[in-house]
Each structure stands twice: as structure tokens, then as C-alpha cells.
Design a protein around this motif. Sequence first.
Motif, short mmCIF file in Angstrom:
data_model
loop_
_atom_site.label_atom_id
_atom_site.label_comp_id
_atom_site.label_asym_id
_atom_site.label_seq_id
_atom_site.Cartn_x
_atom_site.Cartn_y
_atom_site.Cartn_z
N LEU A 1 9.82 64.28 62.16
CA LEU A 1 9.86 65.87 62.15
C LEU A 1 10.87 66.62 62.00
O LEU A 1 10.70 67.54 61.23
N ASP A 2 12.11 66.20 62.75
CA ASP A 2 13.21 67.50 62.61
C ASP A 2 13.60 67.44 61.40
O ASP A 2 13.90 68.47 60.74
N GLU A 3 13.74 66.27 60.62
CA GLU A 3 14.54 66.09 59.33
C GLU A 3 13.62 66.58 58.35
O GLU A 3 13.94 67.46 57.55
N ALA A 4 12.09 66.52 58.51
CA ALA A 4 11.33 67.02 57.62
C ALA A 4 11.19 68.58 57.34
O ALA A 4 11.14 69.04 56.46
N LEU A 5 11.40 69.10 58.68
CA LEU A 5 11.18 70.52 58.78
C LEU A 5 12.45 71.16 58.37
O LEU A 5 12.48 72.15 57.80
N GLU A 6 13.66 70.45 58.58
CA GLU A 6 15.04 71.17 58.10
C GLU A 6 14.80 71.15 56.55
O GLU A 6 15.24 71.86 56.03
N LYS A 7 14.39 70.13 56.12
CA LYS A 7 14.37 70.12 54.36
C LYS A 7 13.51 71.05 54.07
O LYS A 7 13.72 71.74 53.13
N ALA A 8 12.33 71.39 54.71
CA ALA A 8 11.48 72.27 54.30
C ALA A 8 11.92 73.85 54.57
O ALA A 8 11.79 74.51 53.76
N ILE A 9 12.46 73.83 55.40
CA ILE A 9 13.30 75.21 55.80
C ILE A 9 14.20 75.54 54.71
O ILE A 9 14.40 76.71 54.23
N SER A 10 14.93 74.57 54.65
CA SER A 10 16.13 74.58 53.67
C SER A 10 15.68 75.10 52.25
O SER A 10 16.10 75.91 51.51
#
Length: 88
Positions: A38-47
Motif C-alpha cells: 500500500l505505502d509504495e503504491a500510494l507514494e507512486k500515485a501521489i508522485s
Amino acid sequence: MDTIYRTPTNAPENASAKDEEKRLTGMLEVNVANVEELDEALEKAISTIRRAATYYRVGVMVTRTGPGSYVVRAHPEVPYGLIRQQHS
């Protein structure tokens, strides 16, 4: 990571500012199979969304739509430079 859905962008090198506006991704759906992703996926999406948010001078809204499902989007009700989270 399971899936990040996004609008494809195929931009020519000599794109104008108007073309740049058309290519910006303003919303992504993020779906993960387990919490470790979750954290990595959300970080990529936010970026990715941050480009559109910066262009339009708005913030980013992260909405949990279900277990492992989120929508990340540039949102005019979020002040520029901030990220807000909500549950639907």
C-alpha cells in the motif's frame, strides 16, 4: 504491487503548454492485494498526480473506496501543497 491504473500519455517532444495540460494525469485508481504494497503504491500515485496538482495549483486528495482500493486525484478543495485523506 498489484495495479495502478492511469491515463496513458504519448506526448511529442515539441508539445505546447496546451498539449502539456492535456497530458497531465489528474486521477489514478490504486488497488493492492496486501497491505505491504500500500505505502509504495500510494507514494507512486501521489508522485504522478503531483504534476497535475502543481500545474493547477491545487492539493491532492486520497480517498479510500474499499479494502485495498484508493482514488488519488488533484482536488481544488485541498490547498496547494497539501495532501488530504478521506474515506468514502
